[in-house]
Design a protein around this motif. Structure first.
Motif, PDB file in Angstrom:
ATOM      1  N   LYS A  26      12.726  41.913 -10.835  1.00  0.00           N
ATOM      2  CA  LYS A  26      11.679  40.978 -11.241  1.00  0.00           C
ATOM      3  C   LYS A  26      11.514  39.827 -10.244  1.00  0.00           C
ATOM      4  CE  LYS A  26      12.218  41.951 -16.199  1.00  0.00           C
ATOM      5  NZ  LYS A  26      12.566  41.379 -17.522  1.00  0.00           N
ATOM      6  N   ILE A  27      12.493  39.662  -9.360  1.00  0.00           N
ATOM      7  CA  ILE A  27      12.384  38.629  -8.321  1.00  0.00           C
ATOM      8  C   ILE A  27      12.504  39.276  -6.942  1.00  0.00           C
ATOM      9  CG2 ILE A  27      13.071  36.618  -9.689  1.00  0.00           C
ATOM     10  CD1 ILE A  27      15.919  36.988  -8.640  1.00  0.00           C
ATOM     11  N   GLU A  28      11.869  40.420  -6.795  1.00  0.00           N
ATOM     12  CA  GLU A  28      11.921  41.148  -5.528  1.00  0.00           C
ATOM     13  C   GLU A  28      11.316  40.320  -4.393  1.00  0.00           C
ATOM     14  OE1 GLU A  28      13.093  43.821  -2.941  1.00  0.00           O
ATOM     15  OE2 GLU A  28      13.521  43.996  -5.098  1.00  0.00           O
ATOM     16  N   THR A  29      10.285  39.538  -4.687  1.00  0.00           N
ATOM     17  CA  THR A  29       9.696  38.683  -3.653  1.00  0.00           C
ATOM     18  C   THR A  29      10.718  37.685  -3.131  1.00  0.00           C
ATOM     19  OG1 THR A  29       7.486  38.890  -4.613  1.00  0.00           O
ATOM     20  CG2 THR A  29       7.876  37.012  -3.161  1.00  0.00           C
ATOM     21  N   THR A  30      11.501  37.109  -4.043  1.00  0.00           N
ATOM     22  CA  THR A  30      12.555  36.176  -3.640  1.00  0.00           C
ATOM     23  C   THR A  30      13.613  36.888  -2.809  1.00  0.00           C
ATOM     24  OG1 THR A  30      12.206  34.780  -5.592  1.00  0.00           O
ATOM     25  CG2 THR A  30      14.338  34.616  -4.501  1.00  0.00           C
ATOM     26  N   ILE A  31      13.989  38.090  -3.200  1.00  0.00           N
ATOM     27  CA  ILE A  31      15.003  38.841  -2.465  1.00  0.00           C
ATOM     28  C   ILE A  31      14.536  39.133  -1.044  1.00  0.00           C
ATOM     29  CG2 ILE A  31      16.248  41.037  -2.344  1.00  0.00           C
ATOM     30  CD1 ILE A  31      16.271  41.012  -5.444  1.00  0.00           C
ATOM     31  N   ARG A  32      13.303  39.571  -0.885  1.00  0.00           N
ATOM     32  CA  ARG A  32      12.783  39.854   0.458  1.00  0.00           C
ATOM     33  C   ARG A  32      12.760  38.576   1.304  1.00  0.00           C
ATOM     34  NH1 ARG A  32       8.965  43.085  -2.402  1.00  0.00           N
ATOM     35  NH2 ARG A  32       7.395  41.438  -2.157  1.00  0.00           N
ATOM     36  N   ALA A  33      12.320  37.474   0.685  1.00  0.00           N
ATOM     37  CA  ALA A  33      12.283  36.205   1.418  1.00  0.00           C
ATOM     38  C   ALA A  33      13.690  35.746   1.786  1.00  0.00           C
ATOM     39  CB  ALA A  33      11.581  35.143   0.572  1.00  0.00           C
ATOM     40  N   TYR A  34      14.651  35.936   0.877  1.00  0.00           N
ATOM     41  CA  TYR A  34      16.048  35.557   1.127  1.00  0.00           C
ATOM     42  C   TYR A  34      16.574  36.303   2.355  1.00  0.00           C
ATOM     43  CZ  TYR A  34      19.912  33.043  -1.190  1.00  0.00           C
ATOM     44  OH  TYR A  34      20.872  32.137  -1.533  1.00  0.00           O
ATOM     45  N   ARG A  35      16.281  37.602   2.418  1.00  0.00           N
ATOM     46  CA  ARG A  35      16.735  38.392   3.562  1.00  0.00           C
ATOM     47  C   ARG A  35      16.080  37.926   4.854  1.00  0.00           C
ATOM     48  NH1 ARG A  35      16.310  43.913   0.025  1.00  0.00           N
ATOM     49  NH2 ARG A  35      18.426  43.848  -0.868  1.00  0.00           N
ATOM     50  N   GLU A  36      14.805  37.587   4.778  1.00  0.00           N
ATOM     51  CA  GLU A  36      14.118  37.069   5.959  1.00  0.00           C
ATOM     52  C   GLU A  36      14.727  35.741   6.402  1.00  0.00           C
ATOM     53  OE1 GLU A  36       9.638  35.719   7.452  1.00  0.00           O
ATOM     54  OE2 GLU A  36       9.878  36.801   5.546  1.00  0.00           O
ATOM     55  N   ALA A  37      15.064  34.887   5.432  1.00  0.00           N
ATOM     56  CA  ALA A  37      15.691  33.603   5.757  1.00  0.00           C
ATOM     57  C   ALA A  37      17.062  33.812   6.400  1.00  0.00           C
ATOM     58  CB  ALA A  37      15.817  32.754   4.494  1.00  0.00           C
ATOM     59  N   ALA A  38      17.826  34.748   5.862  1.00  0.00           N
ATOM     60  CA  ALA A  38      19.141  35.036   6.441  1.00  0.00           C
ATOM     61  C   ALA A  38      19.002  35.567   7.867  1.00  0.00           C
ATOM     62  CB  ALA A  38      19.892  36.036   5.564  1.00  0.00           C
ATOM     63  N   ARG A  39      17.989  36.408   8.112  1.00  0.00           N
ATOM     64  CA  ARG A  39      17.758  36.905   9.477  1.00  0.00           C
ATOM     65  C   ARG A  39      17.373  35.759  10.407  1.00  0.00           C
ATOM     66  NH1 ARG A  39      15.345  41.252   6.656  1.00  0.00           N
ATOM     67  NH2 ARG A  39      13.244  40.367   6.938  1.00  0.00           N
ATOM     68  N   ALA A  40      16.613  34.793   9.881  1.00  0.00           N
ATOM     69  CA  ALA A  40      16.245  33.637  10.695  1.00  0.00           C
ATOM     70  C   ALA A  40      17.483  32.861  11.121  1.00  0.00           C
ATOM     71  CB  ALA A  40      15.280  32.736   9.917  1.00  0.00           C
TER      72      ALA A  40
END
Length: 462
Positions: A26-40
């Protein structure tokens, strides 16, 4: 080298699949953004990662920096076994930051360790960071405090100074959820301040507009039931005077709690973004205006408490006070507020001393040091305090609540040696019935017990 960037991320346990058990979708958008932030963060190639967590050790007047060489945490508090995260600490960075704080007299260090286990505000960001190959990068874990906005920002500045001293590339992770009052079926129910808070904070993060974060009213933040602002403020301090690239990657709140993800990258220097200096200058201007408005009553209350906190002795009554303070006797209440919130209130229903001046001197000290609801006021708080002095008029008996006016009259309720007083014109007290109920609670008078009511007017000085 110095601070090279950072991220603001939430820490909902449900985001981990072993806890969410499917609900995390239900928070897949947050999960994808979290991974992008970690990659940053990984792309920044940091030597050290600072993690700021609201759920680490927290003290009212001190920032705790976790000591030691290594740390670990698990999910057992969420009824999950066999899942853990380990990290090594940058002990050299911790030592240097502690020395810098000590040299400045800033309240931060490694004293007061209560639980060495990694809290979930640290563990969850670490999981995402380690999935991006950052498992060998040492961390520094720092908790928040009950100190001022300016103190949190200043800690960030000290972090940046330490990074420059050690010549390290440092990334900052500000771990914090937004409002917990977005939905009626959420953990804290719904409050209109919840969505408003999340809108203001996500907009500020997206634009790296940290002054707007610094100026959020504490009462508003409390009504929104947030936990991340102070972590964001420390991170903001680490970016003081820097030009930033900023991106708000996502915002969601399906469970009644706001989750925002933002990324920041340092591009260079920008003197116009020295928000700590700008904030201090603005606060100084406001204090000058406030001090100029204070009359003799309030000035005496301030002088009394400041003298006591700084010297440990009671102020000798000044000789240059107006006659009304020296030749009149009355009950007096002194109230202290800090950032809009009550910080202490003590008074006398009837005159106990030779004159109003003496009542103010003693009651101001008591409000700052003896109110059982609060710890004693410290030196670091003195400049933030706002004072009011209520001089009580003649007490009159009341036969009916219809004789009361919450804006005009304070009340005293009495029953078998117990008395409770409530001043007039208090925020949140809108009806005589509310006023009576609160006064009865203060007096410890239970339902069904007989009691009498008296009313009084006050002259309020503020």
């Amino acid at each position: 080298m110095a601070v090279v960037g950072g991220i603001a991320v939430p820490h909902p346990p449900i985001i981990l699949p072993e806890i969410g058990c499917g609900e995390e979708r239900k928070i897949e958008t947050t999960i994808r953004a979290y991974r992008e932030a970690a990659r940053a963060i990984a792309d920044m190639r940091p030597d050290t990662i600072i993690i700021l967590s609201p759920h680490s050790v927290l003290y009212a007047e001190y920032f705790h920096i976790s000591p030691g060489q290594t740390a670990a945490g698990n999910l057992e508090q969420f009824h999950v076994r066999g899942s853990s995260v380990e990290a090594k600490y940058d002990a050299n960075f911790v030592s240097e930051l502690g020395k810098l704080a000590q040299q400045e007299g800033f309240p931060a260090g490694t004293d007061g360790e209560r639980d060495p286990l990694l809290d979930h505000g640290t563990l969850i960001p670490l999981r995402f960071l380690q999935e991006e190959g950052l498992g060998n990068v040492p961390i520094v874990r720092i908790g928040l405090s009950g100190l001022s906005v300016e103190a949190h920002y200043r800690l960030g500045e000290l972090i940046a100074q330490t990074a420059e001293t050690l010549g390290k590339r440092v990334a900052v992770v500000a771990s914090g959820d937004l409002s917990h009052r977005l939905k009626e079926d959420g953990p804290y129910g719904y409050a209109p301040q919840g969505p408003e808070f999340d809108h203001l904070v996500t907009e500020a993060l997206g634009k790296a507009d940290f002054m707007n974060l610094m100026e959020l009213a504490p009462a508003f933040c409390e009504q929104a039931a947030e936990c991340g602002v102070r972590a964001f403020l420390i991170m903001a301090g680490a970016f003081n005077g820097k030009s930033l690239g900023s991106r708000l990657l996502s915002y969601e709140g399906p469970f009644g709690v706001g989750y925002g993800v933002a990324v920041f990258s340092v591009r260079g220097n920008d003197a116009a973004r020295e928000f700590g200096k700008l904030y201090r200058e603005k606060q100084a201007r406001e204090k000058m205006k406030r001090d100029a408005r204070e009359d003799a009553y309030v000035k005496l209350a301030r002088a009394s408490l400041e003298h006591y906190v700084n010297t440990g002795t009671v102020l000798h009554r000044p000789d240059d006070l107006p006659d009304e303070l020296l030749k009149t006797r009355a009950g007096v209440f002194v109230s202290l507020k800090k950032r809009g919130e009550l910080r202490g209130c003590i008074g006398t229903i009837e005159a106990m001393r030779n004159c109003i001046a003496d009542e103010i001197i003693w009651n101001s000290v008591s409000a700052g040091t003896e109110d059982p609801r609060f710890v004693s006021v410290s030196r670091i708080e003195l400049e933030e305090l706002v004072y009011s002095v209520d001089v009580l008029g003649k007490v009159q008996p009341v036969e009916s609540a219809e004789e009361l006016d919450v804006k005009r009259f304070g009340i005293i309720v009495s029953s078998v040696g117990r008395r409770g007083l409530l001043l007039p014109n208090l925020e949140g007290v809108d009806t005589p019935r509310q006023q009576i109920e609160i006064a009865l609670q203060k007096a410890g008078i239970g339902r069904g017990e007989p009691y009498s009511i008296e009313k009084f007017e006050v002259i309020r000085h503020q």
